[in-house]
Design a protein around this motif. Structure first.
Motif, PDB file in Angstrom:
ATOM      1  N   ALA A 128      24.719  43.957  41.240  1.00  0.00           N
ATOM      2  CA  ALA A 128      25.153  45.350  41.090  1.00  0.00           C
ATOM      3  C   ALA A 128      26.581  45.527  41.593  1.00  0.00           C
ATOM      4  CB  ALA A 128      24.203  46.282  41.840  1.00  0.00           C
ATOM      5  N   ARG A 129      26.921  44.898  42.715  1.00  0.00           N
ATOM      6  CA  ARG A 129      28.291  44.980  43.237  1.00  0.00           C
ATOM      7  C   ARG A 129      29.273  44.300  42.290  1.00  0.00           C
ATOM      8  NH1 ARG A 129      25.675  43.540  47.944  1.00  0.00           N
ATOM      9  NH2 ARG A 129      26.688  41.513  47.970  1.00  0.00           N
ATOM     10  N   ALA A 130      28.871  43.188  41.703  1.00  0.00           N
ATOM     11  CA  ALA A 130      29.734  42.481  40.752  1.00  0.00           C
ATOM     12  C   ALA A 130      29.958  43.320  39.500  1.00  0.00           C
ATOM     13  CB  ALA A 130      29.133  41.121  40.389  1.00  0.00           C
ATOM     14  N   TRP A 131      28.903  43.986  39.034  1.00  0.00           N
ATOM     15  CA  TRP A 131      29.016  44.847  37.851  1.00  0.00           C
ATOM     16  C   TRP A 131      29.944  46.018  38.125  1.00  0.00           C
ATOM     17  CZ3 TRP A 131      25.220  48.970  35.862  1.00  0.00           C
ATOM     18  CH2 TRP A 131      25.512  49.294  34.527  1.00  0.00           C
ATOM     19  N   LEU A 132      29.802  46.614  39.318  1.00  0.00           N
ATOM     20  CA  LEU A 132      30.662  47.737  39.696  1.00  0.00           C
ATOM     21  C   LEU A 132      32.121  47.292  39.771  1.00  0.00           C
ATOM     22  CD1 LEU A 132      31.091  50.647  40.573  1.00  0.00           C
ATOM     23  CD2 LEU A 132      30.492  49.943  42.909  1.00  0.00           C
ATOM     24  N   ALA A 133      32.376  46.141  40.375  1.00  0.00           N
ATOM     25  CA  ALA A 133      33.745  45.626  40.461  1.00  0.00           C
ATOM     26  C   ALA A 133      34.323  45.385  39.070  1.00  0.00           C
ATOM     27  CB  ALA A 133      33.772  44.339  41.283  1.00  0.00           C
ATOM     28  N   PHE A 134      33.517  44.847  38.182  1.00  0.00           N
ATOM     29  CA  PHE A 134      33.930  44.601  36.797  1.00  0.00           C
ATOM     30  C   PHE A 134      34.286  45.912  36.097  1.00  0.00           C
ATOM     31  CE2 PHE A 134      31.972  44.119  32.395  1.00  0.00           C
ATOM     32  CZ  PHE A 134      33.135  43.677  31.797  1.00  0.00           C
ATOM     33  N   LYS A 135      33.423  46.911  36.215  1.00  0.00           N
ATOM     34  CA  LYS A 135      33.669  48.197  35.553  1.00  0.00           C
ATOM     35  C   LYS A 135      34.899  48.900  36.131  1.00  0.00           C
ATOM     36  CE  LYS A 135      30.766  47.976  32.415  1.00  0.00           C
ATOM     37  NZ  LYS A 135      31.291  47.836  31.056  1.00  0.00           N
ATOM     38  N   LYS A 136      35.050  48.862  37.449  1.00  0.00           N
ATOM     39  CA  LYS A 136      36.238  49.464  38.070  1.00  0.00           C
ATOM     40  C   LYS A 136      37.506  48.769  37.602  1.00  0.00           C
ATOM     41  CE  LYS A 136      34.414  51.411  42.339  1.00  0.00           C
ATOM     42  NZ  LYS A 136      34.420  51.309  43.817  1.00  0.00           N
ATOM     43  N   SER A 137      37.449  47.456  37.480  1.00  0.00           N
ATOM     44  CA  SER A 137      38.609  46.698  37.023  1.00  0.00           C
ATOM     45  C   SER A 137      38.948  47.034  35.578  1.00  0.00           C
ATOM     46  CB  SER A 137      38.358  45.190  37.172  1.00  0.00           C
ATOM     47  OG  SER A 137      39.500  44.461  36.801  1.00  0.00           O
ATOM     48  N   GLN A 138      37.937  47.237  34.751  1.00  0.00           N
ATOM     49  CA  GLN A 138      38.195  47.629  33.360  1.00  0.00           C
ATOM     50  C   GLN A 138      38.986  48.931  33.312  1.00  0.00           C
ATOM     51  OE1 GLN A 138      34.271  47.714  31.496  1.00  0.00           O
ATOM     52  NE2 GLN A 138      34.904  46.034  30.171  1.00  0.00           N
ATOM     53  N   VAL A 139      38.604  49.888  34.168  1.00  0.00           N
ATOM     54  CA  VAL A 139      39.274  51.186  34.184  1.00  0.00           C
ATOM     55  C   VAL A 139      40.684  51.060  34.772  1.00  0.00           C
ATOM     56  CG1 VAL A 139      39.234  53.500  35.210  1.00  0.00           C
ATOM     57  CG2 VAL A 139      37.136  52.503  34.266  1.00  0.00           C
ATOM     58  N   ASN A 181      42.574  48.179  35.477  1.00  0.00           N
ATOM     59  CA  ASN A 181      43.461  47.099  35.027  1.00  0.00           C
ATOM     60  C   ASN A 181      43.437  46.858  33.528  1.00  0.00           C
ATOM     61  OD1 ASN A 181      44.093  46.450  37.794  1.00  0.00           O
ATOM     62  ND2 ASN A 181      42.096  45.476  37.914  1.00  0.00           N
ATOM     63  N   GLY A 182      42.484  47.455  32.829  1.00  0.00           N
ATOM     64  CA  GLY A 182      42.356  47.231  31.400  1.00  0.00           C
ATOM     65  C   GLY A 182      41.373  46.111  31.092  1.00  0.00           C
ATOM     66  N   LYS A 183      40.802  46.189  29.896  1.00  0.00           N
ATOM     67  CA  LYS A 183      39.778  45.216  29.490  1.00  0.00           C
ATOM     68  C   LYS A 183      40.320  43.805  29.335  1.00  0.00           C
ATOM     69  CE  LYS A 183      36.699  48.425  27.156  1.00  0.00           C
ATOM     70  NZ  LYS A 183      36.002  48.741  25.914  1.00  0.00           N
ATOM     71  N   GLU A 184      41.584  43.681  28.996  1.00  0.00           N
ATOM     72  CA  GLU A 184      42.147  42.369  28.700  1.00  0.00           C
ATOM     73  C   GLU A 184      42.886  41.730  29.877  1.00  0.00           C
ATOM     74  OE1 GLU A 184      41.430  40.694  25.945  1.00  0.00           O
ATOM     75  OE2 GLU A 184      40.196  42.423  25.395  1.00  0.00           O
ATOM     76  N   SER A 185      42.897  42.392  31.036  1.00  0.00           N
ATOM     77  CA  SER A 185      43.613  41.813  32.176  1.00  0.00           C
ATOM     78  C   SER A 185      42.860  40.589  32.707  1.00  0.00           C
ATOM     79  CB  SER A 185      43.799  42.843  33.291  1.00  0.00           C
ATOM     80  OG  SER A 185      42.595  43.019  34.005  1.00  0.00           O
ATOM     81  N   GLN A 186      43.578  39.690  33.310  1.00  0.00           N
ATOM     82  CA  GLN A 186      42.993  38.458  33.828  1.00  0.00           C
ATOM     83  C   GLN A 186      41.971  38.746  34.920  1.00  0.00           C
ATOM     84  OE1 GLN A 186      43.320  35.482  32.485  1.00  0.00           O
ATOM     85  NE2 GLN A 186      41.837  34.682  33.942  1.00  0.00           N
ATOM     86  N   ILE A 187      42.282  39.687  35.796  1.00  0.00           N
ATOM     87  CA  ILE A 187      41.355  40.011  36.885  1.00  0.00           C
ATOM     88  C   ILE A 187      40.049  40.568  36.340  1.00  0.00           C
ATOM     89  CG2 ILE A 187      42.285  42.306  37.362  1.00  0.00           C
ATOM     90  CD1 ILE A 187      41.137  39.959  40.101  1.00  0.00           C
TER      91      ILE A 187
END
Length: 83
Positions: free
Chosen positions: A20-31, A33-39
């Motif tokens: 759940a924490r990994a999913w949240l970090a992923f979703k926050k990063s999408q918002v 940093n953008g979907k295509e960013s390396q992070i």
């Protein structure tokens, strides 16, 4: 016997919480940093690795965890912004 079951339950809860924490970090990063960013791609890879582990162990995500609810809210907020 009961101790072993408690250890198994704790292990499952730990894996679910980590996912759940990994999913949240992923979703926050999408918002942020953008979907295509390396992070974002790295966060997605980490999350998918956990999802594969959970699938192999026959463990389902716990959508009642605070992190899961936050990630779902991010998805809903972005969906609403799209329309």
């Amino acid at each position: 016997m009961i101790k072993d079951m408690m250890k198994k339950v704790d292990m499952i809860k730990t894996i679910q919480s980590t996912e759940a924490r990994a999913w949240l970090a992923f979703k926050k990063s999408q918002v942020n940093n953008g979907k295509e960013s390396q992070i974002t791609k790295e966060y997605r890879e980490r999350w998918m690795t956990l999802k594969c582990l959970m699938s192999a162990l026959d463990i389902e995500s716990d959508v009642e965890l605070v992190e899961s609810k936050e990630a779902l809210q991010i998805i809903l907020d972005n969906f609403e912004l799209a329309f």
